[in-house]
Design a protein around this motif. Structure first.
Motif, PDB file in Angstrom:
ATOM      1  N   ASP A 176      -3.060   1.036  -4.138  1.00 50.54           N
ATOM      2  CA  ASP A 176      -2.397  -0.268  -4.092  1.00 50.54           C
ATOM      3  C   ASP A 176      -1.131  -0.214  -4.939  1.00 50.54           C
ATOM      4  O   ASP A 176      -1.068   0.474  -5.965  1.00 50.54           O
ATOM      5  N   LYS A 189       0.850  -1.191   0.000  1.00 49.01           N
ATOM      6  CA  LYS A 189       0.000   0.000   0.000  1.00 49.01           C
ATOM      7  C   LYS A 189       0.882   1.236   0.000  1.00 49.01           C
ATOM      8  O   LYS A 189       1.888   1.303   0.706  1.00 49.01           O
ATOM      9  N   THR A 238      -8.024  -2.289   7.222  1.00 46.37           N
ATOM     10  CA  THR A 238      -7.070  -2.537   6.135  1.00 46.37           C
ATOM     11  C   THR A 238      -5.642  -2.424   6.636  1.00 46.37           C
ATOM     12  O   THR A 238      -4.757  -3.183   6.217  1.00 46.37           O
ATOM     13  N   VAL A 245      -1.838   3.547   4.554  1.00 46.99           N
ATOM     14  CA  VAL A 245      -3.264   3.277   4.457  1.00 46.99           C
ATOM     15  C   VAL A 245      -4.015   4.475   5.023  1.00 46.99           C
ATOM     16  O   VAL A 245      -3.546   5.121   5.973  1.00 46.99           O
ATOM     17  N   ASP A 261      -9.187   3.768   7.840  1.00 46.54           N
ATOM     18  CA  ASP A 261      -9.384   2.355   7.481  1.00 46.54           C
ATOM     19  C   ASP A 261      -8.458   1.475   8.309  1.00 46.54           C
ATOM     20  O   ASP A 261      -7.491   0.902   7.813  1.00 46.54           O
ATOM     21  N   THR A 299      -3.015  -5.394   6.283  1.00 51.05           N
ATOM     22  CA  THR A 299      -1.752  -5.174   5.582  1.00 51.05           C
ATOM     23  C   THR A 299      -0.566  -5.550   6.461  1.00 51.05           C
ATOM     24  O   THR A 299       0.393  -6.189   5.999  1.00 51.05           O
TER      25      THR A 299
END
Length: 950
Positions: free
Chosen positions: A231, A220, A268, A261, A265, A272
């Motif tokens: 991404d 990321k 995520t 990120v 979020d 990650t």
């Protein structure tokens, strides 16, 4: 380097905060995937956990949970480096090795030292071959850091020369200069630890000079040009992953991936970090500015809540009088969260708060002053995913984007006539519901079906509105539906503050730091304020109160007791110099008692700290509305140094026996010392305690009378007394004179159903004045002796409470927990859903006791504790209960060795999980057998206790 090398046409683009280069390569890629897939799931436990934080107001109490922490030194405050490293963290100072930041001193160098400009970061790329640049790095960047105490440096922008070096010869020249500069740093600063951000091309030449390598954007990324998260392309991911695996496998160095990120979020970010760790790489996932507490090999759980108040709403602008402090702090503390207070009209933090704070809570009485600024700030926090709980008055109108985010819309024209509750759930009625609802004129209608309605009310015109609701953004509880005010300053909670805060802030189930309990027993302290030391008791011969208290209480109850005196009352330059020769010998006799800790109750006993100004002449006993500010000491100009350091010095020099010193200041009067007073106490090394007036009783058993534990003030913290003194229970000794026995009611109410406070027997020498007050004191001691407690000094509790505020709790990627810095406070309360501590596989976990108030897990006092969980109670030996504290704990295989000590009381240890084991404890009598053994000592220390389970 690896035997295999990628052959590629290299193109590089500067993308991220640290200006690391994204280099893509093609050709032969597939041939190497299999080679570099080995160890993809390697365990990262043998590599350091790493955090990188460049923001302002460095969150030391979160970063110190990592093995390595990279910080921007310019943002570190005084003393923060030592605080960051106190539990074993290695602090790395950020240094840009290849670029001069526009805000630093790069402009002092000649223009010839720079070859290109990095527009994305408004910086200049340096010619590494220039001597001026090397001298600048050594003398202007690293040498000052070395002087400040940094012994590790994070070297960034190693590849920035590619902005201008386009041919092989110039690239080689820059790389040779880069290697030479790194080696020069190592020579000039022996022992320095260097962590590189990329620099893959030179690793063969500097591998012995560095301790690790990081690279950005594995999965990321953050694009500074478009200010967006994205991404990473698969081929770019593979390139970075291959390089990091080379670092780990070929060079044997920690390999770190820094990914980016959106701060809102968090899920995520966690996924990650887990993905990076599964590759065997050390993860750090944060926001693009690296000013967020992100997710790494561990995820520090926020234990602070940002609490907003309006200083203009309280007397003197004092935090202690604000609704936010009086009402919110105690429930937060019980839930395990410390309050960080900010005046809403002052500067609010501008770094990313998601990950740093568990949420934002406000309690205003009316609208705030700077509404536009506050609205923008609040909206940013909500967009970043920071939960927000608004109590009392929201402070700003819930309209526009704020209304859309909350899913609520203000209902106009509500009348306060004919109000009736339509419906409510168990968020309401905590201590009762009002028979005749009142209304302050506000409420909402729900415009989003995701909002959870907890209270619905109808007015006399038939309009329905919602005063209490929660959603994925947080929650709102409008006045007067949180607390109901009654007659004679009585109040009660309508709202369940524990349930509301936990739900509104979406607080996770996690180990809860607890400052009420240790080794399964409740803390008990005894503290005596110095007032009325030289008053006469109503007893035969009219002895001094101090003498009677010494004979009837202090010699009788040989438990840890902190006794203070007012030096301006008993000393030769005080109010009663004619009594000094009679009362000071009593003080010396008291302080000689082995179980008595020495405290100061200041010099002039300020009654109203907030009304006194340093240098002010107070000798006449200045008053406000007939209320004295301090004792009327002749020609005395108020001086905080004399109040605290001066009184401490006098006691140490004239009253303390050899080998004993003052250990604590017991705040006087309204017990609201200014920040400078707290700083003086900390500087001279004494603890502080007193204030807050918790005095809940059975005829009005409301938790609104249970006060907070702490009052943060600037860089310092005041520790409040768990319960208040006998003056409150006796109406300032006007009657009932036996009233202090009612503190037992306070002990019970603050123990069940929630253990909110320790036991504090807190009184003055006034209690020796009358037979009734002395009898009440004996009754209180008898009650405390009947309980299962850990008796401690007031200074010990003060350190425990202060330590509680900064203890770190982090979730590990393997599903366990790491507790950092619990050296004084040594208990976490484990939510039942999480199960039990796995004593066998944990580190620094010594026991557990399951009570109706909670599951209390005992810790060893080690700086870093690993808490693993299990579905059932431990089957290996552990401490079930004790009245002492752990001094040594070693758990190896099936054997346990421990030592414990109590503070001046006979030690008792109850061990569990001992079935099939042999317990050896010299000097102890024992009771029980099989799975439970109780050891009792005549002294306060155990010596080694060995448990051999084969």
């Amino acid at each position: 380097m690896s035997t295999f090398r990628l052959l590629f046409d290299e193109t590089c683009v500067a993308t991220n905060r640290a200006r690391v280069w994204r280099c893509t390569g093609v050709a032969l890629l597939a041939a190497f995937l299999a080679v570099f897939s080995v160890n993809a799931n390697a365990d990262v436990d043998n590599q350091p956990s790493v955090a990188i934080y460049y923001g302002n107001d460095v969150p030391v109490a979160m970063l110190d949970q990592f093995d390595w922490a990279v910080v921007e030194s310019e943002h570190m405050g005084e003393g923060q480096l030592d605080a960051l490293e106190q539990y074993g963290t290695q602090a790395f100072a950020y240094v840009s090795l290849g670029e001069a930041e526009h805000w630093r001193a790069g402009e002092t160098l000649p223009n010839e030292a720079f070859k290109a400009r990095n527009e994305g970061w408004n910086s200049q790329a340096a010619d590494l071959t220039r001597k001026e640049w090397g001298d600048y790095i050594i003398n202007k960047r690293i040498r000052p850091l070395w002087s400040e105490g940094y012994r590790a440096v994070f070297l960034d922008t190693l590849d920035s020369y590619r902005l201008f070096a386009t041919d092989d010869e110039s690239v080689k020249a820059q790389q040779q200069a880069l290697v030479a500069l790194i080696k020069r740093i190592r020579t000039e600063f022996p022992g320095v630890k260097l962590l590189l951000n990329r620099g893959f091309e030179i690793l063969d030449q500097v591998r012995s000079d560095i301790v690790g390598v990081a690279a950005e954007s594995l999965y990321k990324s953050w694009d500074v040009r478009t200010q967006s998260y994205r991404d990473v392309k698969p081929e770019d991911t593979q390139y970075v992953l291959d390089r990091l695996r080379e670092v780990r496998n070929d060079y044997g160095l920690p390999a770190i991936a820094i990914d980016y990120v959106d701060p809102a979020d968090r899920d995520t970010a966690r996924a990650t970090a887990r993905r990076i760790a599964d590759d065997g790489i050390v993860p750090w996932v944060s926001n693009g500015a690296l000013n967020q507490v992100g997710v790494g090999s561990i995820e520090p759980m926020p234990r602070k809540v940002l609490v907003l108040y309006d200083a203009s709403e309280s007397d003197y602008g004092e935090l202690a009088y604000s609704s936010a402090h009086l009402n919110i702090a105690m429930p937060l503390e019980y839930l395990g969260y410390g309050a960080v207070y900010k005046d809403v009209d002052g500067a609010l933090p501008d770094d990313t708060l998601r990950g740093r704070y568990a949420g934002v809570v406000s309690w205003f009485l009316t609208g705030v002053g700077a509404q536009a600024n506050y609205r923008d700030w609040l909206l940013k926090q909500m967009r970043d995913g920071v939960p927000v709980a608004l109590l009392g008055d929201p402070g700003i109108p819930v309209t526009g984007e704020l209304s859309e985010l909350m899913g609520l819309q203000a209902v106009p024209s509500i009348t306060d006539q004919g109000l009736a509750v339509v419906d409510h759930d168990d968020f309401l009625g905590f201590e009762g519901m009002p028979e005749k609802p009142a209304m302050s004129g506000s409420g909402y209608s729900v415009v989003d079906d995701k909002v959870n309605v907890h209270l619905k009310v109808r007015d006399g015109n038939g309009a329905e509105f919602v005063p209490v609701a929660t959603g994925d953004w947080g929650g709102v509880a409008l006045s007067p539906w949180a607390i109901q005010q009654g007659l004679a300053d009585q109040s009660r909670w309508i709202l369940d503050p524990f349930k509301f805060i936990k739900t509104a802030l979406a607080l996770p189930d996690m180990p809860v730091a607890d400052a009420t309990t240790e080794n399964g027993s409740r803390y008990w302290m005894t503290e005596v304020d110095g007032d009325a030391f030289n008053s006469r008791a109503s007893a035969p011969g009219s002895p001094f109160n101090a003498q009677l208290l010494l004979d009837r209480i202090l010699k009788k109850y040989r438990v840890p007791t902190t006794v203070s005196v007012i030096t301006g009352e008993i000393g030769p330059d005080g109010l009663y110099p004619e009594l000094t020769d009679q009362v000071e010998p009593i003080a010396r006799e008291i302080f000689k008692l082995p179980w008595v800790e020495i405290g100061t109750h200041t010099y002039s006993h300020p009654f109203e700290w907030l009304g006194l100004t340093e240098g002010e002449l107070t000798g006449a006993g200045r008053t406000a509305a007939g209320y004295a500010y301090n004792l009327p000491l002749k020609n005395y100009r108020f001086d905080l140094e004399r109040e605290i350091a001066g009184s401490t010095r006098y006691i140490n020099d004239h009253l303390a026996p050899p080998g004993k010193k003052v250990k604590a200041v017991l705040w006087s009067g309204n017990a609201l010392p200014p920040e400078k007073a707290l700083a003086i106490a900390e500087r001279i090394g004494i603890a502080n305690i007193n204030g807050a007036d918790t005095h809940v009783m059975s005829d009005n058993p409301t938790l609104t009378d249970v006060m907070p534990m702490l009052r943060p003030l600037g860089d310092h913290i005041q520790v409040y007394s768990p319960q208040t003194n006998e003056n409150v229970y006796t109406n300032n000794m006007t009657g009932p004179l036996w009233g202090y026995r009612r503190v037992i009611e306070s002990y019970k109410i603050t123990n069940e159903p929630r253990r909110l406070k320790p036991i504090d027997i807190y009184f003055h020498f006034y209690s020796a004045t009358y037979p009734a007050s002395l009898k009440a004191l004996n009754q209180v001691f008898s009650y405390a002796l009947s309980q299962q407690t850990v008796p401690v000094y007031a200074s010990t509790y003060s350190r425990i409470a202060r330590n509680w505020y900064d203890v770190g709790v982090a979730r590990t990627l393997d599903g366990g927990w790491q507790i950092t810095g619990a050296t004084q406070m040594r208990t976490v309360r484990l939510p039942e859903r999480l199960g039990w501590p796995d004593v066998r596989t944990s580190r620094g976990v010594v026991g557990v006791r399951d009570l109706t108030q909670g599951r209390y897990v005992a810790l060893s006092g080690e700086p870093r504790v690993k808490l693993n969980l299990a579905s059932g109670a431990p089957s290996v030996p552990y401490v079930h209960r004790s009245n002492g504290r752990i001094t040594q704990w070693r758990h190896s295989g099936g054997d346990v060795t421990l030592e414990m000590a109590a503070e001046h009381v006979p030690l008792e240890i109850e061990l569990a999980g001992t079935a099939g084991c042999r317990v050896s404890a010299n000097g102890a009598s024992r009771r029980g057998g099989g799975n439970t053994v109780t050891l009792r000592y005549t002294g306060s220390t155990s010596g080694p206790v060995r448990i051999d389970c084969g």
